[in-house]
Design a protein around this motif. Structure first.
Motif, PDB file in Angstrom:
ATOM      1  N   HIS A 130       0.833  -1.217   0.000  1.00  5.34           N
ATOM      2  CA  HIS A 130       0.000   0.000   0.000  1.00  5.34           C
ATOM      3  C   HIS A 130       0.866   1.265   0.000  1.00  5.34           C
ATOM      4  N   PHE A 131       2.031   1.214   0.627  1.00  2.00           N
ATOM      5  CA  PHE A 131       2.907   2.381   0.571  1.00  2.00           C
ATOM      6  C   PHE A 131       3.580   2.494  -0.798  1.00  2.00           C
ATOM      7  N   ARG A 132       3.837   1.385  -1.436  1.00  2.00           N
ATOM      8  CA  ARG A 132       4.370   1.435  -2.801  1.00  2.00           C
ATOM      9  C   ARG A 132       3.327   2.014  -3.761  1.00  2.00           C
ATOM     10  N   GLN A 133       2.049   1.690  -3.518  1.00  2.00           N
ATOM     11  CA  GLN A 133       0.994   2.272  -4.341  1.00  2.00           C
ATOM     12  C   GLN A 133       0.910   3.784  -4.124  1.00  2.00           C
ATOM     13  N   ILE A 134       1.005   4.210  -2.865  1.00  2.00           N
ATOM     14  CA  ILE A 134       1.012   5.649  -2.586  1.00  2.00           C
ATOM     15  C   ILE A 134       2.206   6.311  -3.269  1.00  2.00           C
ATOM     16  N   HIS A 135       3.358   5.663  -3.229  1.00  2.00           N
ATOM     17  CA  HIS A 135       4.551   6.196  -3.897  1.00  2.00           C
ATOM     18  C   HIS A 135       4.288   6.379  -5.388  1.00  2.00           C
ATOM     19  N   PRO A 247      -0.714  -2.157  16.325  1.00  2.00           N
ATOM     20  CA  PRO A 247      -0.775  -0.784  15.806  1.00  2.00           C
ATOM     21  C   PRO A 247      -1.373  -0.740  14.397  1.00  2.00           C
ATOM     22  N   GLN A 248      -2.148   0.300  14.159  1.00  2.00           N
ATOM     23  CA  GLN A 248      -2.704   0.536  12.834  1.00  2.00           C
ATOM     24  C   GLN A 248      -2.281   1.913  12.355  1.00  2.00           C
ATOM     25  N   ASP A 249      -1.994   2.015  11.050  1.00  2.00           N
ATOM     26  CA  ASP A 249      -1.590   3.288  10.463  1.00  2.00           C
ATOM     27  C   ASP A 249      -2.788   3.987   9.827  1.00  2.00           C
ATOM     28  N   TYR A 250      -2.950   5.261  10.169  1.00  2.00           N
ATOM     29  CA  TYR A 250      -3.862   6.136   9.435  1.00  2.00           C
ATOM     30  C   TYR A 250      -2.995   7.224   8.831  1.00  2.00           C
ATOM     31  N   LEU A 251      -3.007   7.320   7.517  1.00  2.00           N
ATOM     32  CA  LEU A 251      -2.174   8.305   6.828  1.00  2.00           C
ATOM     33  C   LEU A 251      -3.023   9.110   5.860  1.00  2.00           C
ATOM     34  N   GLN A 252      -2.929  10.413   5.963  1.00  2.00           N
ATOM     35  CA  GLN A 252      -3.559  11.303   4.987  1.00  2.00           C
ATOM     36  C   GLN A 252      -2.501  12.242   4.425  1.00  2.00           C
ATOM     37  N   LEU A 262      -5.117   6.573   3.721  1.00  2.00           N
ATOM     38  CA  LEU A 262      -5.001   5.178   4.140  1.00  2.00           C
ATOM     39  C   LEU A 262      -5.702   5.064   5.478  1.00  2.00           C
ATOM     40  N   ASP A 263      -6.762   4.270   5.525  1.00  2.00           N
ATOM     41  CA  ASP A 263      -7.559   4.151   6.739  1.00  2.00           C
ATOM     42  C   ASP A 263      -7.972   2.697   6.917  1.00  2.00           C
ATOM     43  N   GLY A 264      -7.236   1.979   7.782  1.00  2.00           N
ATOM     44  CA  GLY A 264      -7.552   0.570   7.998  1.00  2.00           C
ATOM     45  C   GLY A 264      -7.408  -0.229   6.715  1.00  2.00           C
TER      46      GLY A 264
END
Length: 330
Positions: A130-135, A247-252, A262-264
């Protein structure tokens, strides 16, 4: 040509390493070492590893690998890297952090200068799908230029459950005695990931606290960072009531032409061409090990730079040292 790999460490994380190695072609795990010989034998049985050792020095001398994968406690990293270099290995993959202190990490990096053995830090968060997709979205300017971000990382993992130990300590008991905890053990990933996405940033402010009596180090943090035209806040706690134990990441990320959230289990692009993707975080967790180890093998074969070199990792450790200084925990 087959790359012969030896693994140092048979703890919890070694399973993820070995699954990843098993999925890379032309790789053979030739040996595993751990002072807990029973743990090493168990991993060897699970993954058909032919040789088991209690001592990593004996492993390197007898198994003659091309590369070493270090998945051991942080205070052993420097000695194991030195050992690997003394055996003239082609490459070493070392779990983060390189060392528990900035001075120790600087000393390791200094001693690597001019040596032929190539070293990569196993910092796999940036390799999560998911972070590669954001990249990819950021590189294609799907939201224009990033301007602001918000990252929340919350869990209740250090809150007790009646007479039971906090779940985070059941999973990783070593965290109880860490004098530096949430930043060095967890947010190190996020500092690397955010800057892989949006470029280098500097630490502007930091506040740290310990809310749980079950640990020695800090379990709660707020960090403000800023870079070239972008700034944002990291908020994190392992003692946040009402959140899951993991831990869960929420990133905007807010850009000049849209935003990414990114939400759940949901990743969403708001822009000219909106996209909504579902995520399997357990699957992506292993996928990050797979991708990081494949990158290590590919970079060794092609002679290309590692995405997470010791020098780059040292910059993250410098930021962590600054966070602890600003937060009052030097």
């Amino acid at each position: 040509m087959t790359l012969r790999v030896a693994l140092a460490g048979a703890g919890m994380v070694s399973r993820h390493h070995l699954l990843a190695w098993s999925r890379v072609p032309d790789v053979e795990i030739v040996a595993i070492a751990d002072p807990d010989i029973q743990a090493a034998e168990q991993r060897a049985s699970q993954f058909s590893i032919p040789a088991v050792f209690a001592d990593p020095g004996e492993m390197l001398a007898n198994a003659a690998p091309d590369a070493l994968d270090i998945a051991t406690p942080v205070d052993t990293h420097g000695a194991l890297i030195e050992l690997g270099c003394s055996h003239h290995l082609t490459g070493i993959l070392c779990q983060k952090p390189l060392a528990s202190s900035l001075d120790a990490a600087r000393d390791i990096v200094r001693r690597l200068e001019g040596r032929p053995t190539r070293v990569m830090i196993h910092e796999n968060w940036r390799f999560r799908p998911h972070f590669r997709q954001i990249h990819d979205w950021l590189q294609s300017e799907s939201i224009g230029r990033p301007r602001q971000f918000l990252l929340n990382v919350f869990s209740s993992g250090l809150l007790s459950r009646g007479d039971e130990a906090p779940p985070a300590l059941v999973r990783q008991p070593f965290m109880a005695k860490m004098p530096r905890l949430i930043v060095l053990e967890l947010l190190i990933h996020h500092l690397d990931m955010l800057q892989a996405l949006m470029g280098r940033m500097s630490v502007r402010s930091a506040d740290l606290a310990r809310l749980s009596d079950a640990v020695t180090g800090e379990d709660t943090a707020t960090i403000v960072m800023a870079g070239d035209g972008v700034f944002g806040t990291i908020n994190a706690s392992l003692s946040a009531k009402g959140y899951p134990a993991r831990p869960q990441d929420y990133l905007q990320i807010i850009g000049s032409e849209g935003r990414i959230v990114l939400d759940g289990p949901r990743l969403e692009l708001f822009g000219e061409a909106p996209v909504v993707l579902g995520l399997d975080h357990d699957q992506n967790y292993q996928a990050s090990y797979d991708a990081a180890i494949r990158h290590f093998v590919d970079a060794l074969a092609k002679g290309t730079p590692f995405a997470t070199s010791p020098t780059d990792h040292l910059r993250i450790l410098q930021q962590i040292a600054q966070i602890y200084e600003l937060g009052g925990a030097v």
